[in-house]
Scaffold this motif. Structure first.
Motif, short mmCIF file in Angstrom:
data_model
loop_
_atom_site.label_atom_id
_atom_site.label_comp_id
_atom_site.label_asym_id
_atom_site.label_seq_id
_atom_site.Cartn_x
_atom_site.Cartn_y
_atom_site.Cartn_z
N GLY A 167 0.78 -1.23 0.00
CA GLY A 167 0.00 0.00 0.00
C GLY A 167 0.81 1.28 0.00
O GLY A 167 0.23 2.37 -0.12
N LEU A 168 2.14 1.18 0.11
CA LEU A 168 2.95 2.40 0.22
C LEU A 168 2.93 3.23 -1.06
O LEU A 168 2.65 4.43 -1.03
CB LEU A 168 4.40 2.04 0.61
CG LEU A 168 5.37 3.22 0.73
CD1 LEU A 168 4.86 4.24 1.74
CD2 LEU A 168 6.77 2.73 1.12
N ALA A 169 3.25 2.60 -2.18
CA ALA A 169 3.28 3.34 -3.44
C ALA A 169 1.92 3.95 -3.76
O ALA A 169 1.82 5.08 -4.26
CB ALA A 169 3.74 2.43 -4.57
N GLU A 170 0.86 3.22 -3.45
CA GLU A 170 -0.50 3.68 -3.75
C GLU A 170 -0.93 4.85 -2.85
O GLU A 170 -1.89 5.56 -3.16
CB GLU A 170 -1.49 2.53 -3.59
CG GLU A 170 -1.33 1.39 -4.61
CD GLU A 170 -0.15 0.47 -4.30
OE1 GLU A 170 0.24 -0.31 -5.19
OE2 GLU A 170 0.39 0.55 -3.17
N SER A 171 -0.23 5.04 -1.73
CA SER A 171 -0.60 6.11 -0.80
C SER A 171 -0.11 7.48 -1.25
O SER A 171 -0.39 8.49 -0.59
CB SER A 171 -0.05 5.80 0.60
OG SER A 171 1.37 5.94 0.62
N ASN A 172 0.65 7.51 -2.36
CA ASN A 172 1.15 8.76 -2.90
C ASN A 172 1.95 9.55 -1.86
O ASN A 172 1.66 10.71 -1.56
CB ASN A 172 0.01 9.62 -3.44
CG ASN A 172 0.51 10.76 -4.33
OD1 ASN A 172 1.54 10.64 -4.99
ND2 ASN A 172 -0.22 11.86 -4.35
#
Length: 491
Positions: A167-172
């Motif tokens: 979920g890190l990359a998707e959290s912008n």
């Protein structure tokens, strides 16, 4: 020597130059300037702002953010001045001063400098297509092919690393660019990473009134430095109100409305950190993934291995050079600029003048980047500052040196007492016992960055301790610690 057609007003229609530099940051600018000093025609290719990371997103804006808090703390440490401090920092004024250092993210003055230096600027993103040839693609999609008669110098820098956390990359998340160019100070900020960017931004945002949580996988901050440096910075950050969480992994990241939730694991227990913004400061890697390395037999994404003349290994013909972060051997602007001066001088000598004296140049000549190996200086502008050069105690032992280590309490010298009430800090030197020379030095304390160059000279010059003893420090200055360190060494 000249380019194939005329260069005017900072732009170019030329397609052939003696030397092409890819990347117009501080490192690329230095390489271009030095390469042209024997009459070679030089072009730089830049896809973003001329002046690069250091000018707009790293060195200058980050230190502009940090300086007001350091000044305020210094004033509070001196009675007579402390009584006049009645408030805290004004975030709007701090950000406005930061903006002045970046010229509002306008590179016009940097372009003017290139033009005045006779260096052509080609806007666009460059990719190698073969020996000495590059395609440059502009924002509108048009492509120009450039050819170098003699040399190409790659100075494309580095890019942030985003760990593979669910979920890190998707959290912008923010990278360092978003942090240093912030327009609105967040109420809360979570930072992943305990290196230079992590601790500097934790300091800056705490000064601005943000609630900061610093999440670090390792057991201490600033792992590349002496352990006492990271310990001192951690204590100081906690005093500033930063929630420092060591030996803590981020296992997943989720966004809920206007907040980011970090699920963390430490010692078998799980907690959730909630913050308005998330900054990922877990390291950087050389920016080589999309510059066409495969066209010249190299692997995209890898660091560029160079010799001390900054010539890239594994490429025939002696035409490809690389400088700065892209080589993987340095990670500071000042050391990258040093590499660039070396590469530029080598190129100027080999292709624009007489190579006599350069091809067989020894270590420590201006044609060899010898200092990259064991004499790299660095300052972390945290509070306290951490200034270091050369090898840590452990690194020196790993390199096979038989070492003696001498340290001294910085707060015990007269200059420190004058500088601030309650001045605390530490100085340490690592000495090669066989040669009697310093191979590493670390200073931790207020404003210790200004102590570092003396140590750098001692390390680079391999000044024997018994000669260094005759370098008398002025009284009362913090530099008197040099005398105390040498006395600790038995002199």
């Amino acid at each position: 020597m000249s380019a194939s057609t005329e260069h005017q007003h900072g732009q170019t229609t030329e397609t052939t130059f003696d030397v092409i530099v890819v990347g117009a940051g501080a490192v690329g600018e230095n390489a271009a300037d030095r390469a042209g000093r024997t009459g070679l025609s030089v072009a730089v290719v830049e896809a973003e702002l001329v002046g690069g990371e250091c000018s707009y997103w790293a060195c200058m804006p980050s230190k502009a953010l940090l300086r007001p808090g350091a000044v305020l703390e210094a004033a509070r440490a001196v009675p007579g001045a402390a009584e006049m401090i009645t408030g805290t920092l004004d975030p709007a004024k701090v950000l406005a001063r930061r903006d002045s250092f970046t010229s509002g993210w306008d590179d016009s003055s940097q372009v003017e400098w290139l033009d005045g230096a006779g260096i052509a600027l080609v806007r666009g993103r460059a990719r190698l297509t073969g020996p000495k040839t590059l395609d440059v693609t502009t924002e509108d999609g048009s492509v120009t092919t450039l050819t170098a008669r003699h040399a190409v110098i790659l100075a494309t820098g580095s890019v942030p690393v985003v760990p593979p956390v669910d979920g890190l990359a998707e959290s912008n998340p923010w990278g360092s660019r978003e942090a240093t160019s912030v327009k609105d100070v967040p109420a809360s900020l979570a930072i992943m990473g305990g290196g230079v960017v992590g601790v500097e931004m934790a300091t800056a945002f705490a000064d601005l009134g943000t609630k900061v949580t610093l999440v670090v996988r390792g057991e201490r901050l600033l792992a590349a430095n002496e352990p006492f440096a990271g310990d001192a910075v951690a204590d100081s950050l906690r005093d500033l109100g930063v929630d420092v969480r060591l030996s803590t992994d981020v296992t997943s990241v989720e966004v809920h409305g206007d907040s980011t939730h970090l699920v963390t694991s430490s010692g078998g227990s799980t907690e959730t950190v909630v913050a308005e913004k998330l900054l990922v400061a877990t390291g950087r890697k050389p920016a080589t993934a999309d510059i066409g390395l495969e066209a010249v037999g190299l692997t995209a994404g890898d660091p560029l291995t160079v010799d001390d003349a900054m010539l890239v290994e594994g490429v025939d013909g002696g035409w490809l050079f690389a400088v700065g972060d892209v080589t993987g051997r340095v990670a500071t602007t000042h050391q990258g600029k040093y590499d660039a001066r070396v590469a530029g001088d080598v190129v100027a000598a080999r292709f624009g003048g007489s190579a006599e004296g350069e091809l067989d140049a020894p270590d420590w000549s201006r044609f060899r980047a010898t200092a990259d190996h064991q004499a790299v200086p660095q300052v972390v502008f945290s509070r306290p500052e951490v200034a270091s050069v050369g090898l840590t105690e452990q690194a020196a032992k790993d390199a096979g040196y038989l070492v003696d280590v001498f340290s001294y309490d910085l707060g015990s010298v007269a200059g420190a007492a004058v500088a601030a009430d309650g001045f605390t800090g530490k100085a340490q030197i690592v000495v090669d016992r066989d040669r009697g020379v310093i191979v590493g030095a670390t200073f931790v304390g207020p404003e210790v960055a200004e102590l570092l160059h003396a140590a750098t000279i001692a390390v680079v010059g391999e000044v024997p301790l018994d000669r260094l003893w005759h370098a008398v420090p002025s009284y009362p200055t913090v530099s008197e610690v040099w005398l105390r360190l040498l006395e600790a060494a038995g002199l």
